[in-house]
Design a protein around this motif. Structure first.
Motif, short mmCIF file in Angstrom:
data_model
loop_
_atom_site.label_atom_id
_atom_site.label_comp_id
_atom_site.label_asym_id
_atom_site.label_seq_id
_atom_site.Cartn_x
_atom_site.Cartn_y
_atom_site.Cartn_z
N TRP A 160 -18.93 -35.51 -7.86
CA TRP A 160 -18.16 -35.12 -6.68
C TRP A 160 -17.58 -33.71 -6.88
N HIS A 207 -17.14 -41.74 9.26
CA HIS A 207 -18.03 -40.58 9.36
C HIS A 207 -18.52 -40.24 10.77
N ASP A 223 -18.67 -39.38 1.04
CA ASP A 223 -18.05 -40.55 0.42
C ASP A 223 -18.65 -41.83 1.02
N CYS A 224 -19.11 -42.74 0.14
CA CYS A 224 -19.72 -43.99 0.61
C CYS A 224 -18.68 -45.01 1.09
N CYS A 225 -17.45 -44.88 0.63
CA CYS A 225 -16.36 -45.74 1.12
C CYS A 225 -16.65 -47.23 0.98
N LYS A 280 -20.23 -32.94 -0.12
CA LYS A 280 -20.07 -34.31 -0.60
C LYS A 280 -19.87 -35.29 0.54
N SER A 325 -22.73 -51.00 -2.44
CA SER A 325 -22.82 -49.55 -2.68
C SER A 325 -24.16 -49.01 -2.20
N THR A 368 -21.83 -40.40 -3.04
CA THR A 368 -21.29 -41.24 -4.11
C THR A 368 -20.16 -42.12 -3.60
N ASN A 369 -19.91 -43.17 -4.33
CA ASN A 369 -18.85 -44.11 -3.99
C ASN A 369 -17.56 -43.80 -4.74
N LYS A 370 -17.53 -42.65 -5.42
CA LYS A 370 -16.37 -42.33 -6.26
C LYS A 370 -15.92 -40.90 -6.05
N LYS A 371 -14.85 -40.73 -5.27
CA LYS A 371 -14.25 -39.40 -5.14
C LYS A 371 -13.70 -38.95 -6.49
N CYS A 416 -25.00 -43.62 4.72
CA CYS A 416 -24.66 -42.19 4.59
C CYS A 416 -25.90 -41.33 4.73
#
Length: 352
Positions: free
Chosen positions: A134, A29, A142-144, A140, A156, A126-129, A163
């Motif tokens: 999402w 990021h 992404d927490c990756c 949006k 998480s 969020t941690n889920k694309k 983020c």
């Protein structure tokens, strides 16, 4: 005789992944020239952060950070509480931020839909694309953090916090605030996360003491209160101990009477203890003769039984290190009580 090494829980493994997770997240990021790369709307003057569980504690922390760093108004609200509101904040200059590890948290997704009914712009962290939230959000992040198997949010959560910190810094920069020192400090996160790991033996000693209590209280002031609430949740969901969290100043207004029961106190402090906090902590100690553990900055004027601290000049970076400390504390208390930290009874990872 050779002894078989005890298999580590997913929670413990994921706690120890956080240094690498945060370092990778920064590379995703933040560009080499310190540009924060994710897209957000420019004309925003107020934020409403909506979340549940550990994600709410991230939201609470972020709301304070917006005020402290960017001088921008922000508030955090539980997703379930937001759904009960007959009127919610709305206007062209507000951005709604929804934080959810899985992207499938039922009440958070419903809250996003409610915000959209008011025509509000939405951003998800969020941690889920490609999750429900999402796909429904206008913006949006992404927490990756990678897959998190344990019920208890660890990597998480700190990924969400990073983020959100970058989100705050991006808007601070748009107000003409110099964020270069903040970004430089964030690049040291792995170093301070490792310093938290190095406290594990000391944390085990504290956990041994606290595991003997059926009731605990976590207190804090200011931005540290979000971490105190997270400590309370982590210990509850992994050890099933009754843990009560309170802002220290408010705790003195009647709530302190619960100390007449056998209760140990955990006080969390990112910055230096104020005169009032010193006075309140000593009064509780003197009146109720309780065990006091200070996580973060202590003071020679406070008679704490335990102190676990990470020396760090940046309150933001120190917040991450203290979150890791309370994760390890919850883990070690649960291990003392022989709990299954990965699958606490009655809890599920995702509620759809």
């Amino acid at each position: 005789m050779l002894f078989k090494e005890e298999k580590k829980s997913s929670m413990e493994e994921e706690i120890f992944e956080q240094g690498n997770v945060l370092e990778n997240l920064l590379s995703v990021h933040v560009s080499d020239d310190d540009n924060i790369k994710f897209e957000v709307p420019a004309d925003i003057k107020k934020f409403v952060l909506v979340a549940s569980g550990s994600s709410y504690h991230c939201a609470r922390y972020t709301a304070d950070l917006f005020g402290n760093i960017a001088d921008i108004e922000a508030r955090a609200i539980y997703s379930s509480e937001f759904l009960l509101k007959s009127v919610v904040p709305h206007g062209n200059e507000i951005l709604y931020v929804f934080i959810t590890q899985s992207g499938e948290t039922s009440d958070t997704n419903k809250a996003l839909n409610k915000a959209k009914e008011y025509g509000m712009r939405t951003l998800c962290i969020t941690n889920k694309k490609d999750s429900t939230i999402w796909n429904a959000s206008d913006y949006k992040i992404d927490c990756c953090a990678g897959e998190e198997k344990s019920i208890a949010a660890t990597k998480s959560l700190t990924a969400q916090m990073l983020c959100c910190t970058l989100l705050v810094l991006k808007y601070a920069l748009r107000k003409g605030i110099d964020i270069s020192e903040n970004l430089a400090q964030l690049k040291l996160l792995p170093q301070y996360i490792n310093a938290a790991y190095a406290q594990q033996d000391k944390i085990k000693d504290v956990a041994k003491c606290l595991s003997e209590y059926k009731n605990l209280v976590t207190t804090a002031d200011g931005i540290s209160y979000a971490i105190a609430k997270e400590a309370s949740l982590k210990i509850k969901e992994t050890s099933y101990i009754n843990v009560y969290s309170s802002i220290l100043g408010e705790f003195m207004h009647g709530h302190v009477a619960v100390m007449n029961n056998k209760i140990a106190q955990i006080h969390i402090n990112v910055e230096d203890l104020s005169y009032t906090a010193i006075k309140n902590l000593n009064k509780i100690k003197e009146d109720y003769n309780t065990i006091l553990c200070i996580i973060g900055n202590s003071n020679e004027k406070v008679s704490a039984d335990f102190n676990i601290n990470i020396t760090c000049e940046s309150p933001i970076v120190k917040s991450f290190a203290l979150v890791v400390v309370i994760q390890l504390l919850a883990l070690e208390i649960a291990k003392k009580l022989k709990r299954n930290v990965d699958k606490p009874h009655g809890l599920n990872k995702v509620v759809k």
